[in-house]
Design an enzyme around this catalytic site. Sequence first.
Site, PDB file in Angstrom:
ATOM      1  N   LYS A 189      -3.894  18.531   9.193  1.00 31.86           N
ATOM      2  CA  LYS A 189      -2.666  17.836   8.769  1.00 31.86           C
ATOM      3  C   LYS A 189      -2.745  17.539   7.275  1.00 31.86           C
ATOM      4  CE  LYS A 189      -1.055  13.750   8.306  1.00 31.86           C
ATOM      5  NZ  LYS A 189      -0.235  14.016   7.086  1.00 31.86           N
ATOM      6  N   GLY A 242      -9.074  10.014   2.549  1.00 38.46           N
ATOM      7  CA  GLY A 242      -7.915   9.242   2.086  1.00 38.46           C
ATOM      8  C   GLY A 242      -8.336   7.807   1.823  1.00 38.46           C
ATOM      9  N   THR A 244      -9.300   3.833   2.251  1.00 41.16           N
ATOM     10  CA  THR A 244     -10.162   3.063   3.151  1.00 41.16           C
ATOM     11  C   THR A 244      -9.321   2.366   4.216  1.00 41.16           C
ATOM     12  OG1 THR A 244     -11.874   2.828   1.492  1.00 41.16           O
ATOM     13  CG2 THR A 244     -11.823   1.135   3.194  1.00 41.16           C
ATOM     14  N   GLU A 245      -8.146   1.906   3.808  1.00 37.48           N
ATOM     15  CA  GLU A 245      -7.241   1.224   4.738  1.00 37.48           C
ATOM     16  C   GLU A 245      -6.893   2.145   5.927  1.00 37.48           C
ATOM     17  OE1 GLU A 245      -3.726   0.509   2.532  1.00 37.48           O
ATOM     18  OE2 GLU A 245      -2.704  -0.485   4.192  1.00 37.48           O
ATOM     19  N   GLU A 395      -8.953  -0.035  -5.778  1.00 35.42           N
ATOM     20  CA  GLU A 395      -8.791   1.331  -6.271  1.00 35.42           C
ATOM     21  C   GLU A 395      -7.368   1.481  -6.817  1.00 35.42           C
ATOM     22  OE1 GLU A 395      -8.957   4.467  -3.225  1.00 35.42           O
ATOM     23  OE2 GLU A 395     -10.203   5.612  -4.611  1.00 35.42           O
TER      24      GLU A 395
HETATM   25  P1  NAD Z   1      -3.463   7.683   2.784  1.00 39.82           P
HETATM   26  O1  NAD Z   1      -4.842   7.314   3.143  1.00 39.82           O
HETATM   27  O2  NAD Z   1      -2.341   6.884   3.352  1.00 39.82           O
HETATM   28  O3  NAD Z   1      -3.156   9.209   3.177  1.00 39.82           O
HETATM   29  C1  NAD Z   1      -4.121  10.212   3.330  1.00 39.82           C
HETATM   30  C2  NAD Z   1      -3.805  11.034   4.563  1.00 39.82           C
HETATM   31  O4  NAD Z   1      -3.831  10.196   5.718  1.00 39.82           O
HETATM   32  C3  NAD Z   1      -2.424  11.686   4.551  1.00 39.82           C
HETATM   33  O5  NAD Z   1      -2.511  12.967   5.163  1.00 39.82           O
HETATM   34  C4  NAD Z   1      -1.615  10.752   5.430  1.00 39.82           C
HETATM   35  O6  NAD Z   1      -0.507  11.375   6.044  1.00 39.82           O
HETATM   36  C5  NAD Z   1      -2.637  10.354   6.467  1.00 39.82           C
HETATM   37  N1  NAD Z   1      -2.351   9.088   7.159  1.00 39.82           N
HETATM   38  C6  NAD Z   1      -1.702   8.006   6.686  1.00 39.82           C
HETATM   39  N2  NAD Z   1      -1.612   7.068   7.644  1.00 39.82           N
HETATM   40  C7  NAD Z   1      -2.224   7.540   8.740  1.00 39.82           C
HETATM   41  C8  NAD Z   1      -2.479   7.038  10.050  1.00 39.82           C
HETATM   42  N3  NAD Z   1      -2.069   5.830  10.426  1.00 39.82           N
HETATM   43  N4  NAD Z   1      -3.157   7.810  10.928  1.00 39.82           N
HETATM   44  C9  NAD Z   1      -3.596   9.037  10.566  1.00 39.82           C
HETATM   45  N5  NAD Z   1      -3.369   9.581   9.347  1.00 39.82           N
HETATM   46  C10 NAD Z   1      -2.697   8.838   8.443  1.00 39.82           C
HETATM   47  O7  NAD Z   1      -3.359   7.691   1.234  1.00 39.82           O
HETATM   48  P2  NAD Z   1      -2.024   7.480   0.387  1.00 39.82           P
HETATM   49  O8  NAD Z   1      -1.125   6.443   0.917  1.00 39.82           O
HETATM   50  O9  NAD Z   1      -1.454   8.791   0.212  1.00 39.82           O
HETATM   51  O10 NAD Z   1      -2.649   6.860  -0.915  1.00 39.82           O
HETATM   52  C11 NAD Z   1      -2.906   5.467  -0.941  1.00 39.82           C
HETATM   53  C12 NAD Z   1      -4.193   5.200  -1.618  1.00 39.82           C
HETATM   54  O11 NAD Z   1      -5.247   5.878  -0.942  1.00 39.82           O
HETATM   55  C13 NAD Z   1      -4.303   5.740  -3.025  1.00 39.82           C
HETATM   56  O12 NAD Z   1      -3.711   4.922  -3.964  1.00 39.82           O
HETATM   57  C14 NAD Z   1      -5.769   5.826  -3.183  1.00 39.82           C
HETATM   58  O13 NAD Z   1      -6.275   4.554  -3.487  1.00 39.82           O
HETATM   59  C15 NAD Z   1      -6.252   6.223  -1.824  1.00 39.82           C
HETATM   60  N6  NAD Z   1      -6.528   7.673  -1.709  1.00 39.82           N
HETATM   61  C16 NAD Z   1      -7.816   8.045  -1.722  1.00 39.82           C
HETATM   62  C17 NAD Z   1      -8.112   9.381  -1.622  1.00 39.82           C
HETATM   63  C18 NAD Z   1      -9.522   9.849  -1.643  1.00 39.82           C
HETATM   64  O14 NAD Z   1      -9.772  11.033  -1.881  1.00 39.82           O
HETATM   65  N7  NAD Z   1     -10.483   9.002  -1.376  1.00 39.82           N
HETATM   66  C19 NAD Z   1      -7.115  10.325  -1.534  1.00 39.82           C
HETATM   67  C20 NAD Z   1      -5.778   9.893  -1.492  1.00 39.82           C
HETATM   68  C21 NAD Z   1      -5.520   8.556  -1.579  1.00 39.82           C
END
Ligand code: NAD
Length: 491
Positions: A189, A242, A244-245, A395
């Site tokens: 995904k 992605g 940490t949350e 972050e």
């Molecule tokens: P996110 O963690 O929400 O998204 C990353 C992935 O997780 C996406 O594919 C998203 O569709 C999926 N996702 C979101 N909610 C989900 C859920 N409940 N269950 C399963 N999958 C889910 O990241 P974001 O909102 O795009 O970015 C927010 C913050 O996350 C950024 O500002 C940054 O701090 C952090 N981030 C970190 C990384 C990393 O490489 N560590 C990458 C992207 C974002």
Amino acid sequence: MNAPVGKLSSVEQFLGKPRPMLIGDEWVAAQSGKTFPVYNPATGEVIAQVAEGDKADVDLAVAAARKAFEKWGRSNPGKRARLMWKLADLIEQHAEEFAQLETLDNGKPITESRMIDVMGAAAYFRYFAGWCDKLDGITSRVSSPDVHAYTLREPVGVCAQIVPWNFPLLMASWKLAPCLATGNVSILKPAEETPLTALRLGELFLEAGFPAGVVQVIPGYGHTAGAALSGHPDVDKVAFTGSTEVGKLIVQAASGNLKKVSLELGGKSPNIVFADADMSKAITGSANAIFFNCGQVCVAGSRLYAERKVFDQVVEGMADFAKKIRVGSGMDPQTQMGPLVSSTQFDRVTGMIKSGLDEGAEILTGGKRIGDQGYFVEPTIIVNTKPNMRVVREEIFGPVVVASPVDDIEEIARIANDTPYGLAASVWTQDLTKAHKMASALKAGTVWINTHGMIEPHLPFGGYKQSGWGREGGKESLDLYTQVKAVFAAL
Ligand code: NAD
């Protein structure tokens, strides 16, 4: 000055009609019929419509994956390796197309899409292809001489792989390559912001000859498609990169069937400059550590600590560097920094800068939006911070570094480790003893000495503390995608 890169006709064609999702070996619309828009972050314009996957699509994909796993999990390792090499060759044959799609979708400079994202993706498939026929177990002497014991390393099964938008193709490759090499099947995904290269990659998997259901691609939103995958009772493992949350949400969702979980999460990585460093290298390296990819890098050197006697020299040098960065559309080959990925990230990053100012920090350089279209933000250095400010603790995921002088160098490791994250750290010094003592004291999955950001397919990558579970890259990733069986045979 070079002109912006013209779009390839294959890219125009790819963007010209709604992109379906890959289920089994068929390209299909979402069960719901819904699509969602994909934006060019340099302009804010919609560039594509993509099928919006949801629970119903996930159910179909999981059923197809389960069927595919029966054969792929027992497939000839040499055959798997050949398919992976073929895929890597195809990625390279379509390198410019991938680079353009990535730049249009994510905003990053085309020169970086070409060199880092596309070449890196091919490299990961080639590296892991080499592991296909090396998944050995051990034989062992046991307490009875009449018993023969050995171990088998077996694939985990159906893997959900959820990736972010900062390196869309590369993160998909980091996930897919070890998964497939070890005999697992994947439902990928991509992030809703950047689904395009994953969908194009899906086409190449079929062209390379991967069997139906071994790799499926379901674009969609996190709270729907992502949640359906991580909570699915017939998915054996979820691999996530992605925030940490969301990582914590995935752990909860995975608890239903206790699926295996690996996580590569956020960071707030310290970048430490000692007074005895080679200043020119330290300044350039520290600037690149935060401004590369517009700071949208999990290992970004986002907290700068410099010894007080060199602090002004370091931050002023970085500010000079920042002012010279050519910010603009990624499709211009002269561009060195593109926009943030989305309006959401733009609001988040500019909101964080504002929160720093509200809490009493000061901006040394940057801090403002550039232009009035697209999501461009100036490379920014924030000073006069306090350890408990949000800009220091959270972050930001943008081109924003918080910089603090350090008086007592004995305290540097403690200050650097004062974060819930532990993904990476870097140290700039010419004193080898100091460098290696710091490497040992820093609580981070990767430590760089006199460099920043190097990552190689054969070396482990991952986080301490709340930066993740498990290591991707190197033979450590085999542990994420295999389970070991002990066999005792009475003779
Ligand atoms: P996110 O963690 O929400 O998204 C990353 C992935 O997780 C996406 O594919 C998203 O569709 C999926 N996702 C979101 N909610 C989900 C859920 N409940 N269950 C399963 N999958 C889910 O990241 P974001 O909102 O795009 O970015 C927010 C913050 O996350 C950024 O500002 C940054 O701090 C952090 N981030 C970190 C990384 C990393 O490489 N560590 C990458 C992207 C974002």
